[in-house]
Design an enzyme around this catalytic site. Structure first.
Site, PDB file in Angstrom:
ATOM      1  N   GLU A 109      -6.991  18.565 -35.155  1.00 28.06           N
ATOM      2  CA  GLU A 109      -8.975  17.807 -34.423  1.00 28.06           C
ATOM      3  C   GLU A 109      -8.031  16.511 -34.164  1.00 28.06           C
ATOM      4  O   GLU A 109      -8.927  16.628 -33.346  1.00 28.06           O
ATOM      5  CB  GLU A 109      -9.331  17.698 -36.137  1.00 28.06           C
ATOM      6  CG  GLU A 109      -9.734  18.094 -37.098  1.00 28.06           C
ATOM      7  CD  GLU A 109      -9.725  17.855 -38.475  1.00 28.06           C
ATOM      8  OE1 GLU A 109     -11.079  18.214 -38.695  1.00 28.06           O
ATOM      9  OE2 GLU A 109      -9.424  17.288 -38.888  1.00 28.06           O
TER      10      GLU A 109
ATOM     11  N   TYR B  69      -6.336   2.170   2.388  1.00 34.06           N
ATOM     12  CA  TYR B  69      -6.705   1.684   1.058  1.00 34.06           C
ATOM     13  C   TYR B  69      -7.503   0.454   1.160  1.00 34.06           C
ATOM     14  O   TYR B  69      -7.471  -0.408   1.143  1.00 34.06           O
ATOM     15  CB  TYR B  69      -4.818   0.998   0.742  1.00 34.06           C
ATOM     16  CG  TYR B  69      -4.822   0.192  -0.503  1.00 34.06           C
ATOM     17  CD1 TYR B  69      -3.985   1.127  -1.562  1.00 34.06           C
ATOM     18  CD2 TYR B  69      -5.296  -0.955  -0.248  1.00 34.06           C
ATOM     19  CE1 TYR B  69      -4.057   0.608  -3.037  1.00 34.06           C
ATOM     20  CE2 TYR B  69      -5.092  -1.519  -2.328  1.00 34.06           C
ATOM     21  CZ  TYR B  69      -4.522  -0.882  -3.117  1.00 34.06           C
ATOM     22  OH  TYR B  69      -4.394  -1.181  -4.268  1.00 34.06           O
TER      23      TYR B  69
ATOM     24  N   GLN C  66      -6.175   0.484  -7.349  1.00 32.85           N
ATOM     25  CA  GLN C  66      -5.344   0.286  -8.459  1.00 32.85           C
ATOM     26  C   GLN C  66      -5.972   0.652  -9.959  1.00 32.85           C
ATOM     27  O   GLN C  66      -5.413   1.000 -11.337  1.00 32.85           O
ATOM     28  CB  GLN C  66      -5.220  -1.668  -8.753  1.00 32.85           C
ATOM     29  CG  GLN C  66      -4.660  -1.706 -10.146  1.00 32.85           C
ATOM     30  CD  GLN C  66      -4.883  -3.644  -9.246  1.00 32.85           C
ATOM     31  OE1 GLN C  66      -3.776  -3.889  -7.664  1.00 32.85           O
ATOM     32  NE2 GLN C  66      -5.447  -4.369  -9.923  1.00 32.85           N
TER      33      GLN C  66
ATOM     34  N   LYS D 162      -4.361   3.647 -12.152  1.00 27.26           N
ATOM     35  CA  LYS D 162      -3.287   3.546 -13.508  1.00 27.26           C
ATOM     36  C   LYS D 162      -3.631   3.926 -14.696  1.00 27.26           C
ATOM     37  O   LYS D 162      -2.474   4.647 -15.282  1.00 27.26           O
ATOM     38  CB  LYS D 162      -2.408   2.709 -12.921  1.00 27.26           C
ATOM     39  CG  LYS D 162      -1.793   2.355 -11.488  1.00 27.26           C
ATOM     40  CD  LYS D 162      -0.902   1.577 -11.589  1.00 27.26           C
ATOM     41  CE  LYS D 162      -0.795   1.304  -9.673  1.00 27.26           C
ATOM     42  NZ  LYS D 162      -2.145   1.387  -8.908  1.00 27.26           N
TER      43      LYS D 162
ATOM     44  N   SER E  13      -7.459  13.930 -48.691  1.00 26.20           N
ATOM     45  CA  SER E  13      -9.245  12.307 -48.371  1.00 26.20           C
ATOM     46  C   SER E  13      -9.037  11.394 -49.552  1.00 26.20           C
ATOM     47  O   SER E  13      -8.267  11.224 -50.484  1.00 26.20           O
ATOM     48  CB  SER E  13      -9.585  13.630 -49.063  1.00 26.20           C
ATOM     49  OG  SER E  13     -11.089  12.259 -49.313  1.00 26.20           O
TER      50      SER E  13
ATOM     51  N   LYS F 107      -8.081  17.613 -50.859  1.00 28.21           N
ATOM     52  CA  LYS F 107      -8.556  18.081 -49.886  1.00 28.21           C
ATOM     53  C   LYS F 107      -6.662  18.105 -48.664  1.00 28.21           C
ATOM     54  O   LYS F 107      -5.592  17.059 -48.838  1.00 28.21           O
ATOM     55  CB  LYS F 107      -9.038  17.106 -48.988  1.00 28.21           C
ATOM     56  CG  LYS F 107     -10.334  17.142 -49.136  1.00 28.21           C
ATOM     57  CD  LYS F 107     -11.366  18.123 -48.580  1.00 28.21           C
ATOM     58  CE  LYS F 107     -11.384  17.852 -47.459  1.00 28.21           C
ATOM     59  NZ  LYS F 107     -12.376  17.924 -46.496  1.00 28.21           N
TER      60      LYS F 107
ATOM     61  N   ASN G   7      -6.033  17.974 -44.801  1.00 24.29           N
ATOM     62  CA  ASN G   7      -7.461  18.078 -43.540  1.00 24.29           C
ATOM     63  C   ASN G   7      -6.295  18.252 -42.149  1.00 24.29           C
ATOM     64  O   ASN G   7      -5.266  17.572 -42.459  1.00 24.29           O
ATOM     65  CB  ASN G   7      -7.979  16.889 -43.866  1.00 24.29           C
ATOM     66  CG  ASN G   7      -8.843  16.494 -44.777  1.00 24.29           C
ATOM     67  OD1 ASN G   7      -9.828  17.496 -44.832  1.00 24.29           O
ATOM     68  ND2 ASN G   7      -9.046  15.145 -45.211  1.00 24.29           N
TER      69      ASN G   7
ATOM     70  N   THR H 172     -15.135  38.989 -31.318  1.00 24.95           N
ATOM     71  CA  THR H 172     -15.916  38.331 -29.595  1.00 24.95           C
ATOM     72  C   THR H 172     -17.027  37.574 -30.789  1.00 24.95           C
ATOM     73  O   THR H 172     -17.420  38.113 -31.500  1.00 24.95           O
ATOM     74  CB  THR H 172     -15.931  39.326 -28.819  1.00 24.95           C
ATOM     75  OG1 THR H 172     -16.798  40.334 -29.771  1.00 24.95           O
ATOM     76  CG2 THR H 172     -14.770  40.183 -29.170  1.00 24.95           C
ATOM     77  N   HIS H 173     -17.259  36.705 -30.294  1.00 27.83           N
ATOM     78  CA  HIS H 173     -19.308  36.072 -30.455  1.00 27.83           C
ATOM     79  C   HIS H 173     -18.356  35.450 -32.101  1.00 27.83           C
ATOM     80  O   HIS H 173     -18.717  35.414 -32.766  1.00 27.83           O
ATOM     81  CB  HIS H 173     -19.545  36.943 -30.643  1.00 27.83           C
ATOM     82  CG  HIS H 173     -20.434  37.632 -29.375  1.00 27.83           C
ATOM     83  ND1 HIS H 173     -20.764  37.083 -28.249  1.00 27.83           N
ATOM     84  CD2 HIS H 173     -19.767  38.914 -29.152  1.00 27.83           C
ATOM     85  CE1 HIS H 173     -20.725  38.288 -27.843  1.00 27.83           C
ATOM     86  NE2 HIS H 173     -19.450  39.784 -27.877  1.00 27.83           N
TER      87      HIS H 173
ATOM     88  N   ASN I 155       0.764  -0.989  -0.022  1.00 30.33           N
ATOM     89  CA  ASN I 155       0.299   0.000   0.265  1.00 30.33           C
ATOM     90  C   ASN I 155       0.437   1.277  -0.005  1.00 30.33           C
ATOM     91  O   ASN I 155       0.582   2.157  -0.480  1.00 30.33           O
ATOM     92  CB  ASN I 155      -0.880   0.077   1.897  1.00 30.33           C
ATOM     93  CG  ASN I 155      -1.759  -1.244   1.171  1.00 30.33           C
ATOM     94  OD1 ASN I 155      -2.521  -1.673   0.318  1.00 30.33           O
ATOM     95  ND2 ASN I 155      -2.680  -1.168   2.167  1.00 30.33           N
TER      96      ASN I 155
HETATM   97  N1  ARG Z   1      -1.726  -3.667  -8.206  1.00 30.87           N
HETATM   98  C1  ARG Z   1      -1.795  -2.833  -6.125  1.00 30.87           C
HETATM   99  C2  ARG Z   1      -2.275  -1.155  -6.672  1.00 30.87           C
HETATM  100  O1  ARG Z   1      -1.997  -1.064  -7.186  1.00 30.87           O
HETATM  101  C3  ARG Z   1      -0.753  -1.865  -5.202  1.00 30.87           C
HETATM  102  C4  ARG Z   1      -1.928  -2.546  -3.511  1.00 30.87           C
HETATM  103  C5  ARG Z   1      -1.613  -3.306  -3.668  1.00 30.87           C
HETATM  104  N2  ARG Z   1      -2.330  -3.608  -2.359  1.00 30.87           N
HETATM  105  C6  ARG Z   1      -3.293  -4.470  -1.187  1.00 30.87           C
HETATM  106  N3  ARG Z   1      -3.021  -4.359  -0.309  1.00 30.87           N
HETATM  107  N4  ARG Z   1      -3.635  -5.352  -2.830  1.00 30.87           N
HETATM  108  O2  ARG Z   1      -2.680  -0.747  -5.887  1.00 30.87           O
END
Ligand code: ARG
Length: 496
Positions: free
Chosen positions: A317, A344, A349, A352, A304, A310, A312, A176-177, A131
């Site tokens: 975009e 925690y 998780q 990420k 295109s 064209k 583009n 403006t606008h 954790n």
């Molecule tokens: N892979 C877990 C995460 O990204 C790591 C921490 C896991 N901790 C646990 N008590 N299961 O959060």
């Protein structure tokens, strides 16, 4: 009454097979292995392996401190360092075998370490939990990415300042606008974006300060019984403030559980993408045949499959589109945090992938925009080539079309003594007359103009010209070329 059970068999050390397949059964406590589906559902290794360097760096700092505090021996530390060096080279060469069975980057590296150095590897996790380990890894990784983003923001600002410097005297209609409002210097227009990106860089520095704090030592949630020196670890990892003081989280429950730094970062990234998106929108409009103000190099456009004429503006975009994606990540992360009790929870998780994708998207977008606007350095000449091409004539022609100097005429009448509201009304009549003759205000004969107000004299034509209008807005932050030039100097001094 004491619990009457038979004496248990003495526990045996973990076999290598158990270490390799931790999720088969976590410990003696589990009566059945995890199902394949649950394994896939809970594993994060295929995305969190990108934290490997932060994980090794954090582990080495932890081990160094454990040894200094006498919790592990110097020999154990040496073995851990040796094992980690090998793991590092295995990962760098692609030889490292990532195992889904080992769930995440932390368990994969720890298991390999133990395979390589034996018991010393098993001692690494003393006084720590995944954790506080994962919270440390994500912070370390993000700080290094913020430093890259900071450099890219500087590059983009430099590119914009360089193009602005070449276009101080180029006039385009300010809107403006999306209606023609007043003439502005194209350089001034570009410097508005420099201001936005400068604030984005400030926000990133602010986020960096709060991200660069050490949760390690919080252990699972309550702190640990070992005599850890958390400040030593923070110093080793560069988690220090401007004065060089170590920055350590002060509450173990908070340290392992909050992801506010990731949310803040994604919010700052979203704002930066919103600025990019506004610039994209302008480039797309300016590049359309009806405007024809700028061109971007062919390598940033596509053709295109059906319409041969064209070109583009795919890059702007897509940047506009990817802004939605980053803002979506902000929504994802902030919602992830909502409703989590301390401390925690595995929910975290899920921080990420949105965070990683935000970093990737922002970095790629900043890089591509710096090049699309400022061009690339030609290695032979050292000069930048291939940035945006500005059609000054088209811009100026467009500025002439929308009675952009009407406010200047009103200001002229005020200087002759009319109250502003009366001047405003008088000029509205003049614009109407010019419209009915399909000409600009500056093309109305003096006698006609004098018909609207007797105080109008020949010098009115200086005021009605685009350049006169520009030069007159000579207040701090205004569009007069003198002001724009001063701002360019300020930005250059700031950006180095
Ligand atoms: N892979 C877990 C995460 O990204 C790591 C921490 C896991 N901790 C646990 N008590 N299961 O959060």
């Amino acid at each position: 009454m004491a619990c009457a059970i038979a004496r248990p068999a003495a526990p045996t050390a973990m076999t290598q097979n158990q270490l390799d397949k931790k999720s088969e059964a976590w410990s003696a406590l589990f009566s059945e292995p995890m199902s394949e589906l649950v394994k896939r559902y809970t594993a994060s290794v295929f995305f969190d392996k990108r934290l490997w360097l932060a994980d090794i760096t954090g582990s080495l700092a932890h081990a160094d401190m454990l040894a200094a505090q006498g919790v592990i021996s110097a020999d154990d530390l040496a073995a851990i360092q040796r094992g980690m060096a090998q793991i590092r080279s295995e990962i760098e060469s692609g030889a490292f075998e990532w195992k889904l069975d080992l769930e995440d980057v932390h368990l994969n590296i720890e298991a390999r370490l133990t395979q390589l150095v034996g018991d010393a590897g098993k001692r690494l996790h003393t006084g720590r939990s995944r954790n506080d380990q994962v919270a440390t890894d994500v912070r370390l990784w993000l700080v290094s990415e913020i430093d890259v983003i900071d450099g890219l923001l500087t590059e983009l600002q430099r590119a914009l300042v360089d193009v602005a410097a070449k276009n101080v005297d180029v006039i385009l209609p300010g809107f403006t606008h999306l209606q023609v409002a007043q003439p502005v210097s194209f350089g001034h227009h570009l410097l508005a974006y420099v201001e936005m990106f400068a604030r984005d860089a400030e926000r990133m520095q602010d986020v960096r300060r709060r991200t660069n704090r050490l949760p390690l030592g919080s252990a699972a949630l309550a702190g640990t019984t070992y005599p850890l020196d958390r400040e030593r670890v923070a110093r080793t990892l560069g988690m220090v403030n401007e004065a060089g003081r170590p920055q350590v989280s002060q509450n173990s429950l908070d340290g392992v559980s909050d992801r506010d730094f990731a949310i803040e970062f994604t919010a700052a990234a979203s704002l930066c993408m919103v600025h990019i998106s506004r610039l994209s929108e302008e480039l797309i409009i300016w590049m359309s045949q009806n405007f024809g103000f700028v061109k971007i190099a062919d390598r940033f456009t596509t053709g295109s499959s059906i319409m041969p004429q064209k070109k583009n503006p795919d890059v702007p975009e897509l940047a506009r589109g990817k802004t939605g994606r980053v803002v979506g990540h902000l929504m994802g992360l902030i919602t992830l945090m909502k409703g989590q009790p301390l401390a925690y929870n595995k929910d975290n998780q899920e921080d990420k992938e949105p965070l990683f994708d935000t970093v990737d998207t922002l970095k790629d977008t900043l890089r591509i925009f710096a090049e699309m606007i400022g061009g690339q350095v030609n290695p032979d000449t050292g000069a930048k080539e291939g940035g945006i091409t500005v059609n000054a004539i088209a811009m100026e022609e467009a500025a002439k079309k929308g009675y952009a100097t009407a406010t200047d005429l009103a200001d002229y009448l005020v200087k002759k003594g009319l109250p502003f509201r009366d001047a405003h009304e008088t000029v509205a009549h003049a614009v109407k007359a010019a419209q009915s003759h399909a000409c600009d205000l500056s093309e109305l004969p003096l006698t006609v103009l004098q018909g609207f107000h007797a105080s109008i004299e020949k010098d009115v034509y200086d005021v009605l010209s685009l350049r006169g209008s520009l030069n007159a807005r000579n207040t701090l932050g205004g569009t007069a070329p003198a002001q724009v030039t001063a701002q360019i100097a300020r930005h250059r001094a700031r950006l180095g």
